[in-house]
Write a protein that holds these residues in place. Structure first.
Motif, PDB file in Angstrom:
ATOM      1  N   VAL A 128      65.620  -9.274 -31.711  1.00 38.39           N
ATOM      2  CA  VAL A 128      65.846  -9.727 -33.093  1.00 38.39           C
ATOM      3  C   VAL A 128      66.098  -8.532 -34.005  1.00 38.39           C
ATOM      4  O   VAL A 128      67.030  -8.537 -34.823  1.00 38.39           O
ATOM      5  CB  VAL A 128      64.639 -10.547 -33.604  1.00 38.39           C
ATOM      6  N   PHE A 129      65.296  -7.488 -33.855  1.00 39.77           N
ATOM      7  CA  PHE A 129      65.485  -6.287 -34.673  1.00 39.77           C
ATOM      8  C   PHE A 129      66.850  -5.639 -34.391  1.00 39.77           C
ATOM      9  O   PHE A 129      67.506  -5.153 -35.311  1.00 39.77           O
ATOM     10  CB  PHE A 129      64.349  -5.284 -34.424  1.00 39.77           C
ATOM     11  N   LYS A 130      67.256  -5.639 -33.130  1.00 38.95           N
ATOM     12  CA  LYS A 130      68.583  -5.097 -32.792  1.00 38.95           C
ATOM     13  C   LYS A 130      69.679  -5.903 -33.491  1.00 38.95           C
ATOM     14  O   LYS A 130      70.637  -5.335 -34.021  1.00 38.95           O
ATOM     15  CB  LYS A 130      68.800  -5.135 -31.274  1.00 38.95           C
ATOM     16  N   LEU A 171      59.363 -15.304 -36.798  1.00 36.07           N
ATOM     17  CA  LEU A 171      58.553 -14.336 -37.529  1.00 36.07           C
ATOM     18  C   LEU A 171      59.199 -12.950 -37.485  1.00 36.07           C
ATOM     19  O   LEU A 171      59.190 -12.219 -38.482  1.00 36.07           O
ATOM     20  CB  LEU A 171      57.138 -14.279 -36.956  1.00 36.07           C
ATOM     21  N   ALA A 172      59.767 -12.599 -36.331  1.00 26.30           N
ATOM     22  CA  ALA A 172      60.431 -11.296 -36.189  1.00 26.30           C
ATOM     23  C   ALA A 172      61.615 -11.171 -37.137  1.00 26.30           C
ATOM     24  O   ALA A 172      61.857 -10.101 -37.710  1.00 26.30           O
ATOM     25  CB  ALA A 172      60.885 -11.089 -34.749  1.00 26.30           C
ATOM     26  N   LYS A 173      62.342 -12.264 -37.327  1.00 21.54           N
ATOM     27  CA  LYS A 173      63.467 -12.251 -38.287  1.00 21.54           C
ATOM     28  C   LYS A 173      62.972 -11.898 -39.683  1.00 21.54           C
ATOM     29  O   LYS A 173      63.571 -11.084 -40.392  1.00 21.54           O
ATOM     30  CB  LYS A 173      64.157 -13.618 -38.310  1.00 21.54           C
ATOM     31  N   ALA A 174      61.864 -12.524 -40.074  1.00 19.19           N
ATOM     32  CA  ALA A 174      61.309 -12.268 -41.408  1.00 19.19           C
ATOM     33  C   ALA A 174      60.844 -10.821 -41.554  1.00 19.19           C
ATOM     34  O   ALA A 174      61.081 -10.177 -42.587  1.00 19.19           O
ATOM     35  CB  ALA A 174      60.155 -13.226 -41.686  1.00 19.19           C
ATOM     36  N   VAL A 175      60.178 -10.293 -40.521  1.00 18.00           N
ATOM     37  CA  VAL A 175      59.718  -8.904 -40.566  1.00 18.00           C
ATOM     38  C   VAL A 175      60.912  -7.959 -40.631  1.00 18.00           C
ATOM     39  O   VAL A 175      60.923  -7.007 -41.419  1.00 18.00           O
ATOM     40  CB  VAL A 175      58.832  -8.565 -39.343  1.00 18.00           C
ATOM     41  N   ALA A 176      61.943  -8.215 -39.828  1.00 15.99           N
ATOM     42  CA  ALA A 176      63.140  -7.365 -39.808  1.00 15.99           C
ATOM     43  C   ALA A 176      63.826  -7.329 -41.170  1.00 15.99           C
ATOM     44  O   ALA A 176      64.377  -6.304 -41.574  1.00 15.99           O
ATOM     45  CB  ALA A 176      64.108  -7.855 -38.737  1.00 15.99           C
ATOM     46  N   GLU A 177      63.775  -8.447 -41.868  1.00 13.24           N
ATOM     47  CA  GLU A 177      64.453  -8.530 -43.169  1.00 13.24           C
ATOM     48  C   GLU A 177      63.621  -7.956 -44.304  1.00 13.24           C
ATOM     49  O   GLU A 177      64.165  -7.357 -45.237  1.00 13.24           O
ATOM     50  CB  GLU A 177      64.789 -10.002 -43.475  1.00 13.24           C
ATOM     51  N   THR A 178      62.287  -8.108 -44.238  1.00 14.60           N
ATOM     52  CA  THR A 178      61.435  -7.728 -45.368  1.00 14.60           C
ATOM     53  C   THR A 178      60.664  -6.435 -45.151  1.00 14.60           C
ATOM     54  O   THR A 178      60.448  -5.673 -46.093  1.00 14.60           O
ATOM     55  CB  THR A 178      60.432  -8.868 -45.687  1.00 14.60           C
ATOM     56  N   ALA A 179      60.242  -6.180 -43.919  1.00 16.56           N
ATOM     57  CA  ALA A 179      59.432  -4.982 -43.632  1.00 16.56           C
ATOM     58  C   ALA A 179      59.914  -4.300 -42.353  1.00 16.56           C
ATOM     59  O   ALA A 179      59.152  -4.136 -41.393  1.00 16.56           O
ATOM     60  CB  ALA A 179      57.961  -5.363 -43.514  1.00 16.56           C
ATOM     61  N   PRO A 180      61.193  -3.888 -42.321  1.00 14.28           N
ATOM     62  CA  PRO A 180      61.767  -3.352 -41.074  1.00 14.28           C
ATOM     63  C   PRO A 180      61.145  -2.046 -40.597  1.00 14.28           C
ATOM     64  O   PRO A 180      61.259  -1.694 -39.429  1.00 14.28           O
ATOM     65  CB  PRO A 180      63.243  -3.147 -41.428  1.00 14.28           C
ATOM     66  N   LYS A 181      60.455  -1.333 -41.487  1.00 14.00           N
ATOM     67  CA  LYS A 181      59.843  -0.048 -41.114  1.00 14.00           C
ATOM     68  C   LYS A 181      58.376  -0.192 -40.714  1.00 14.00           C
ATOM     69  O   LYS A 181      57.715   0.784 -40.356  1.00 14.00           O
ATOM     70  CB  LYS A 181      59.942   0.941 -42.278  1.00 14.00           C
ATOM     71  N   ALA A 182      57.859  -1.403 -40.785  1.00 14.03           N
ATOM     72  CA  ALA A 182      56.447  -1.612 -40.456  1.00 14.03           C
ATOM     73  C   ALA A 182      56.201  -1.436 -38.958  1.00 14.03           C
ATOM     74  O   ALA A 182      57.099  -1.640 -38.133  1.00 14.03           O
ATOM     75  CB  ALA A 182      56.019  -3.014 -40.889  1.00 14.03           C
ATOM     76  N   PHE A 183      54.975  -1.065 -38.623  1.00  6.56           N
ATOM     77  CA  PHE A 183      54.543  -1.122 -37.232  1.00  6.56           C
ATOM     78  C   PHE A 183      54.276  -2.593 -36.914  1.00  6.56           C
ATOM     79  O   PHE A 183      53.586  -3.276 -37.670  1.00  6.56           O
ATOM     80  CB  PHE A 183      53.250  -0.336 -37.019  1.00  6.56           C
TER      81      PHE A 183
END
Length: 332
Positions: free
Chosen positions: A147-149, A117-129
């Protein structure tokens, strides 16, 4: 539409935000989504899970609040669609604890879920809280960070472990001892979010007089309150309703922060407090703002009792954090 009405509408739209719940059809996800549907600061609610989310979304969409609810499944890039334009992502996804299980027993299953899930967030919504509920939080937050790093989008100010359940339990349990209104009890809880890493600062509450066996029992109940629920549900799950309330409260704080309000409450973040001891993450009072973490507060004056609890907590926290880091390194 009149000029006044247009102004009121645009003001409301300006102050409202898009939220995604990942794991929205589960035991925590459904009541959490309900509470977020009732939050006036939410205009768009994206629900994602492996199954069931279209039904949950349809059900919630009949509630007459201003947010639009949509449910997404894995097919047709559902996760990506759920995350597009999102400002707050709440992750309750994962398997619940069963009797006899510790939060660490959940690790192998939930670590993989959170990583993906973190991969998907990092790719699509990296600025989200990103508000992480999935247990064990002490390890899953470092997983999200790693993952974000790896994606080059890590911002330590925007990733949070939700420890609010420990805070609301503390208020409730103290009120039972002192026969007070639990809504007036404020307790800072620091450290982490499992067992001995949970350190309630009772000496800084309205009842610093609590001591001896009463303090021992209260501290233990706060630290292991989850076991109480697991046992009472007799194999049918863990804390879902109280966790949903905690998650909704913290997500609500993030939404207020996005509007420019200075909100301060405990949360598990990338913290400077014990970095010199190799502890990268720690829960303490954090002031939130439009960019996320505005200030990480120190622990203040601790009692000797609390100082001992902190020392115990740090040992486990260091191991928990390393476990999350090692998992991503071995399973990128």
């Amino acid at each position: 539409m009149s000029f006044i009405a247009r102004r009121a509408f645009s003001s409301t739209a300006y102050n409202a935000h898009k939220v995604a719940v990942l794991g929205a059809a589960g035991g925590i996800g459904q009541p959490l989504s309900l509470l977020l549907k009732l939050n006036k600061d939410v205009t768009s609610l994206s629900l994602y899970d492996l199954r069931g989310t279209p039904g949950v979304a349809a059900d919630l969409s009949h509630i007459p609040t201003n947010s639009v609810v949509k449910g997404f499944l894995p097919d047709n890039e559902g996760l990506k669609k759920a995350l597009e334009g999102v400002e707050v992502v709440v992750i309750p996804a994962g398997v619940p604890r069963k009797p006899g299980m510790t939060r660490d027993d959940l690790f192998n299953t939930n670590a993989s879920i959170v990583r993906d899930l973190a991969k998907a967030v990092a790719e699509t919504a990296p600025k989200a809280f990103v508000a992480v509920i999935a247990n064990p939080v002490n390890s899953t937050v470092p997983i999200v960070a790693e993952v974000f790093k790896s994606k080059g989008v890590y911002d330590p100010k925007r990733i949070f472990g939700v420890t609010t359940l420990d805070v609301i339990r503390s208020s409730r349990f103290i009120s039972e001892i002192k026969d007070t209104d639990p809504t007036t009890e404020t307790v800072t809880v620091v450290g982490g979010h499992s067992g001995h890493t949970i350190v309630p600062l009772i000496s800084q509450s309205s009842h610093p007089d609590i001591s001896g066996e009463t303090l021992d029992a209260l501290t233990h109940r706060i630290q292991f309150g989850g076991d109480e629920v697991v046992k009472a549900k007799d194999g049918a799950g863990s804390a879902t309703l109280s966790m949903a309330e905690a998650g909704a409260r913290f997500a609500g704080s993030l939404l207020k922060a996005l509007k420019g309000e200075a909100i301060t409450e405990p949360t598990y973040v990338d913290s400077p407090l014990y970095k010199s001891e190799g502890i990268e993450f720690f829960s303490s009072k954090v002031t939130l703002g439009p960019e996320g973490v505005k200030e990480v507060h120190g622990l203040g004056k601790l009692s000797p009792y609390e100082e001992k609890l902190i020392e115990v907590a740090k040992v486990d926290l260091k191991k928990n954090i390393q476990k999350g880091v090692d998992f991503v390194a071995a399973n990128p």
